[in-house]
Design a protein around this motif. Structure first.
Motif, PDB file in Angstrom:
ATOM      1  N   UNK A   1      35.635  76.539  17.493  1.00  0.00           N
ATOM      2  CA  UNK A   1      34.272  76.694  18.003  1.00  0.00           C
ATOM      3  C   UNK A   1      34.034  75.918  19.294  1.00  0.00           C
ATOM      4  N   UNK A   2      34.557  74.709  19.383  1.00  0.00           N
ATOM      5  CA  UNK A   2      34.341  73.900  20.573  1.00  0.00           C
ATOM      6  C   UNK A   2      35.213  74.361  21.731  1.00  0.00           C
TER       7      UNK A   2
ATOM      8  N   UNK B   1      31.812  75.445  34.614  1.00  0.00           N
ATOM      9  CA  UNK B   1      32.775  75.087  33.585  1.00  0.00           C
ATOM     10  C   UNK B   1      34.083  75.838  33.745  1.00  0.00           C
ATOM     11  N   UNK B   2      34.952  75.670  32.763  1.00  0.00           N
ATOM     12  CA  UNK B   2      36.270  76.284  32.806  1.00  0.00           C
ATOM     13  C   UNK B   2      36.194  77.810  32.802  1.00  0.00           C
ATOM     14  N   UNK B   3      35.097  78.336  32.262  1.00  0.00           N
ATOM     15  CA  UNK B   3      34.966  79.795  32.188  1.00  0.00           C
ATOM     16  C   UNK B   3      34.268  80.371  33.414  1.00  0.00           C
ATOM     17  N   UNK B   4      33.915  79.527  34.392  1.00  0.00           N
ATOM     18  CA  UNK B   4      33.177  80.004  35.548  1.00  0.00           C
ATOM     19  C   UNK B   4      33.908  81.063  36.341  1.00  0.00           C
ATOM     20  N   UNK B   5      35.205  80.881  36.521  1.00  0.00           N
ATOM     21  CA  UNK B   5      35.995  81.840  37.294  1.00  0.00           C
ATOM     22  C   UNK B   5      35.983  83.212  36.625  1.00  0.00           C
TER      23      UNK B   5
ATOM     24  N   UNK C   1      34.039  77.076  26.204  1.00  0.00           N
ATOM     25  CA  UNK C   1      34.309  77.121  27.644  1.00  0.00           C
ATOM     26  C   UNK C   1      35.541  77.953  27.956  1.00  0.00           C
ATOM     27  N   UNK C   2      35.799  78.935  27.141  1.00  0.00           N
ATOM     28  CA  UNK C   2      37.037  79.708  27.230  1.00  0.00           C
ATOM     29  C   UNK C   2      36.980  80.821  28.264  1.00  0.00           C
ATOM     30  N   UNK C   3      38.042  80.986  29.077  1.00  0.00           N
ATOM     31  CA  UNK C   3      38.118  82.148  29.961  1.00  0.00           C
ATOM     32  C   UNK C   3      38.451  83.441  29.227  1.00  0.00           C
ATOM     33  N   UNK C   4      38.725  83.321  27.921  1.00  0.00           N
ATOM     34  CA  UNK C   4      39.033  84.499  27.099  1.00  0.00           C
ATOM     35  C   UNK C   4      37.827  84.938  26.278  1.00  0.00           C
ATOM     36  N   UNK C   5      37.057  83.982  25.760  1.00  0.00           N
ATOM     37  CA  UNK C   5      35.969  84.318  24.845  1.00  0.00           C
ATOM     38  C   UNK C   5      34.571  84.070  25.394  1.00  0.00           C
TER      39      UNK C   5
END
Length: 352
Positions: A37-38, A335-339, A42-46
């Motif tokens: 969950x954590x 965050x890490x998912x920004x891209x 910030x996942x680029x996949x989810x």
């Protein structure tokens, strides 16, 4: 948007972690293969899934037993336990009627729950799933099952991601290096090799072929046409087994639909049409970007690294990074998912 993490207890005293975010009619997403969950937040996949599902809805999701923030050391890993876990999370979350979303291995659990509790569901959405596990699909599928279990046993905990990368290539064949690298790490951070083997073995024995005929909830079945994890034939079979189902085949090979996948906007559109809801969050669009920022973002959406973009556009890497920073600020992603989120915004704009 923030998530709130809580805990509940399954009938056999296993502690289950669940998270809630968004506002609106509830959607419960059944736990699927490898979550945390954590780490997923910030996942680029989810992350684009979480943003879309939590926009105009309250999304409830959880880590399955043995994985993520839920208890790791558990005695029972079985289909019946997974269904009981879903029942426990629904009760703990306090939702009465809701849409149920099954993704991949969570689809069969969703079908079983729908057959047992039709009064609780408003809609049933099944993505990339199956009614029968690999062990029930013939000799070639059983051989693949054995090969994947061997790969888990051989390299799951190894810092070298070679063996785990096999799953990343199957689940995300069109993924970028960043997305595949994140998925490699997710597997190791989600559970142990021994538990992963137990889960995979239990998945192989799943059979809800007869149960599917008992489902009375209106159902949307969505499946990537070139899925390398669950063949499209399994999605078609599932749709024929359900009494009131509509099948949508997406032009994609990704088992997990990525933010920059051209089929992603169609999936979101089909989902919202089926649920009868519209997004409530006003999002700034790519029309706010400069010409150069759009050029950089177009190459990001095509999967190029910053180094490759710099070479293609005859810019310094620092200049590419500056353009991307400005783009993220304008599109309000971070965050890490920004891209990945920015690339998704570009892909969506070019669908219209």
């Amino acid at each position: 948007m923030r998530q709130k993490v809580g805990y509940c207890t399954a009938p056999d005293a296993v502690k289950l972690a669940y998270a809630v975010h968004g506002s609106g009619p509830p959607i419960v997403r059944v736990a699927t293969w490898m979550t945390n969950l954590e780490f997923d937040w910030d996942s680029p996949v989810w992350r684009h899934w979480l943003d879309a599902l939590g926009d105009g809805h309250t999304l409830i999701r959880y880590d399955e037993r043995g994985c993520g923030l839920s208890d790791r050391d558990v005695d029972d890993i079985s289909f019946d336990a997974w269904v009981a876990d879903l029942e426990a999370v629904v009760d703990a979350a306090g939702v009465d009627r809701f849409a149920l979303l099954g993704v991949s291995t969570g689809v069969a659990v969703a079908v079983e729950y729908a057959a047992r509790h039709p009064e609780r569901l408003t809609h049933l959405v099944l993505y990339g799933g199956y009614a029968r596990g690999r062990e029930l699909r013939g000799a070639s599928e059983r051989r693949l099952q054995d090969a994947l279990i061997a790969a888990i046993s051989a390299g799951w905990t190894n810092p070298d991601p070679t063996f785990r990368h096999l799953f990343s290539m199957l689940f995300l064949p069109a993924g970028t290096a960043e997305q595949m690298g994140w998925y490699d790490d997710l597997q190791r951070k989600s559970t142990s090799a021994a538990t992963a083997v137990r889960i995979y073995n239990a998945r192989g024995r799943i059979n809800v072929v007869d149960t599917a005929a008992q489902v009375r909830t209106r159902t949307l079945v969505v499946h990537p046409a070139d899925d390398r994890v669950v063949p499209i034939g399994e999605g078609r079979l599932l749709a024929t087994l359900l009494p009131d189902a509509r099948l949508v085949e997406l032009d994609s090979a990704n088992h997990i639909m990525l933010s920059d996948d051209p089929a992603w906007p169609r999936f979101v559109s089909e989902l919202r049409d089926f649920l009868g809801t519209k997004p409530v969050t006003a999002r700034p669009g790519v029309e706010e970007l400069s010409r150069r920022e759009l050029e950089v973002l177009e190459l990001v959406a095509a999967g190029l690294t910053n180094e490759a973009i710099a070479e293609r556009l005859s810019l310094s890497i620092r200049t590419v990074e500056r353009h991307l920073t400005n783009t993220y600020v304008k599109l309000r992603v971070s965050g890490k998912a920004g891209r990945a989120a920015a690339a998704a915004r570009f892909s969506e704009a070019n669908q219209h």
